[in-house]
Design a protein around this motif. Structure first.
Motif, PDB file in Angstrom:
ATOM      1  N   THR A   4       0.841  -1.200   0.000  1.00  0.00           N
ATOM      2  CA  THR A   4       0.000   0.000   0.000  1.00  0.00           C
ATOM      3  C   THR A   4       0.875   1.248   0.000  1.00  0.00           C
ATOM      4  OG1 THR A   4      -0.210  -0.024   2.421  1.00  0.00           O
ATOM      5  CG2 THR A   4      -1.935  -1.128   1.178  1.00  0.00           C
ATOM      6  N   GLU A   6       0.683   5.185   1.201  1.00  0.00           N
ATOM      7  CA  GLU A   6      -0.070   6.065   2.085  1.00  0.00           C
ATOM      8  C   GLU A   6       0.621   7.418   2.181  1.00  0.00           C
ATOM      9  OE1 GLU A   6      -2.889   5.661   3.769  1.00  0.00           O
ATOM     10  OE2 GLU A   6      -3.255   3.503   3.670  1.00  0.00           O
ATOM     11  N   ARG A  34      -7.137   1.486  -5.749  1.00  0.00           N
ATOM     12  CA  ARG A  34      -7.108   2.597  -4.795  1.00  0.00           C
ATOM     13  C   ARG A  34      -8.331   2.574  -3.886  1.00  0.00           C
ATOM     14  NH1 ARG A  34      -9.154   8.039  -8.015  1.00  0.00           N
ATOM     15  NH2 ARG A  34     -11.150   7.207  -8.701  1.00  0.00           N
ATOM     16  N   ARG A  70     -14.438  -0.686   1.706  1.00  0.00           N
ATOM     17  CA  ARG A  70     -13.233  -1.529   1.873  1.00  0.00           C
ATOM     18  C   ARG A  70     -13.623  -3.004   1.943  1.00  0.00           C
ATOM     19  NH1 ARG A  70     -10.549   1.284   6.024  1.00  0.00           N
ATOM     20  NH2 ARG A  70      -9.801   2.523   4.276  1.00  0.00           N
ATOM     21  N   CYS A  90      -1.927  -0.851  -3.808  1.00  0.00           N
ATOM     22  CA  CYS A  90      -3.155  -0.114  -3.500  1.00  0.00           C
ATOM     23  C   CYS A  90      -2.816   1.259  -2.929  1.00  0.00           C
ATOM     24  CB  CYS A  90      -3.989  -0.920  -2.499  1.00  0.00           C
ATOM     25  SG  CYS A  90      -5.623  -0.237  -2.206  1.00  0.00           S
ATOM     26  N   ARG A  92      -3.774   4.031  -0.765  1.00  0.00           N
ATOM     27  CA  ARG A  92      -4.579   4.168   0.455  1.00  0.00           C
ATOM     28  C   ARG A  92      -5.287   2.864   0.791  1.00  0.00           C
ATOM     29  NH1 ARG A  92      -4.560   9.119   2.372  1.00  0.00           N
ATOM     30  NH2 ARG A  92      -4.530  10.971   1.055  1.00  0.00           N
ATOM     31  N   TYR A  93      -5.322   2.590   2.106  1.00  0.00           N
ATOM     32  CA  TYR A  93      -6.032   1.394   2.616  1.00  0.00           C
ATOM     33  C   TYR A  93      -6.354   1.702   4.078  1.00  0.00           C
ATOM     34  CZ  TYR A  93      -6.758  -3.725   3.278  1.00  0.00           C
ATOM     35  OH  TYR A  93      -7.279  -4.975   3.546  1.00  0.00           O
ATOM     36  N   PRO A 125      -1.452  -5.381   4.596  1.00  0.00           N
ATOM     37  CA  PRO A 125      -0.383  -5.264   3.594  1.00  0.00           C
ATOM     38  C   PRO A 125       0.913  -5.919   4.093  1.00  0.00           C
ATOM     39  CG  PRO A 125      -1.343  -3.114   4.139  1.00  0.00           C
ATOM     40  CD  PRO A 125      -1.891  -4.091   5.117  1.00  0.00           C
ATOM     41  N   THR A 128       3.962  -1.229   3.542  1.00  0.00           N
ATOM     42  CA  THR A 128       3.284   0.053   3.345  1.00  0.00           C
ATOM     43  C   THR A 128       4.353   1.127   3.181  1.00  0.00           C
ATOM     44  OG1 THR A 128       1.354  -0.601   4.649  1.00  0.00           O
ATOM     45  CG2 THR A 128       1.759   1.770   4.426  1.00  0.00           C
TER      46      THR A 128
END
Ligand code: TYD
Length: 216
Positions: A4, A6, A34, A70, A90, A92-93, A125, A128
């Motif tokens: 991910t 961020e 996303r 989500r 991805c 953002r998570y 994840p 990240t």
């Protein structure tokens, strides 16, 4: 591998995700996605949450809407892709909920973690990348992008007060300190190419560890 990206507004997550996806796709099948988004429901939730014309939303309502999106994303897209052996990138998570609804808006940690647990069903994840940036710099970048195209334009979160964005950043930094094995911080206040090179190095070294460890 599930990675991910961020970070705050204007930190370049989307462009860096695209760049990383392009490099990795030469070696492994990659799914780039996303949040909020990634499914039809996710894109609709995105419109409700980010559009200025949308209804006023309490932070807990925001958390639950984001969590519903989500839950769908995990079950419809992420888990099937991982099960097929694809790597997922991805933008953002769950950490965004920790940083924005938790850090930014003060929703209790227990509530945030309960919503994340239900939505993700334990899908965390492997790595990240946290793109760290002073919100003053990020919002200035975002404001400039907004003049170029509606896609990268200002949204309802961008329009929040500076103190909100500073709380979001502090929450991300706390997360990075709390999860040093998963969250790697990259200084995003540098030219695109320098940030891109760092992200690639981090991801490739993580892949090397996984390959040496014999994991998939
Ligand atoms: P986006 O335009 O994708 O912002 P950015 O380009 O900065 O990533 O808008 C997503 C917004 O949604 C962003 O302001 C953060 C917010 N958000 C949350 O508050 N909580 C969440 O769990 C997620 C996924 C996003």
């Amino acid at each position: 591998m599930f990675v991910t990206l961020e970070g705050p507004e204007g930190s370049g997550k989307t462009s860096q995700g695209d760049a990383l996806g392009t490099v990795l796709s030469a070696y492994v099948p990659i799914l780039l996605t996303r949040e909020p988004g990634g499914t039809e429901l996710g894109e609709r939730v995105r419109d409700i949450l980010l559009g200025f014309g949308g209804p006023a939303l309490d932070p807990v309502t925001q958390l639950l809407l984001l969590s519903a999106a989500r839950a769908q994303h995990v079950r419809e897209v992420l888990r099937p892709a991982i099960a097929e052996g694809r790597s997922v990138l991805c933008v953002r998570y769950a950490d965004s909920s920790r940083a924005y609804q938790g850090g930014g808006d003060g929703v209790a940690e227990a509530v945030i973690e309960a919503a994340i647990a239900i939505a993700t069903d334990g899908l965390e994840p492997d790595l990240t990348i946290y793109l760290d940036l002073d919100p003053v710099v990020g919002l200035r970048r975002r404001a400039m992008a907004g003049t170029e195209g509606a896609q990268e334009g200002w949204n309802r979160f961008d329009a929040r007060e500076l103190a909100f964005h500073q709380r979001v950043r502090e929450a991300y930094k706390r997360l990075a300190r709390a999860c040093p094995g998963r969250v790697v911080t990259v200084d995003a206040d540098r030219p695109f190419e320098a940030v891109r090179a760092d992200i690639l190095e981090i991801v490739l070294s993580r892949i090397a560890v996984i390959v040496r460890g014999g994991a998939s």
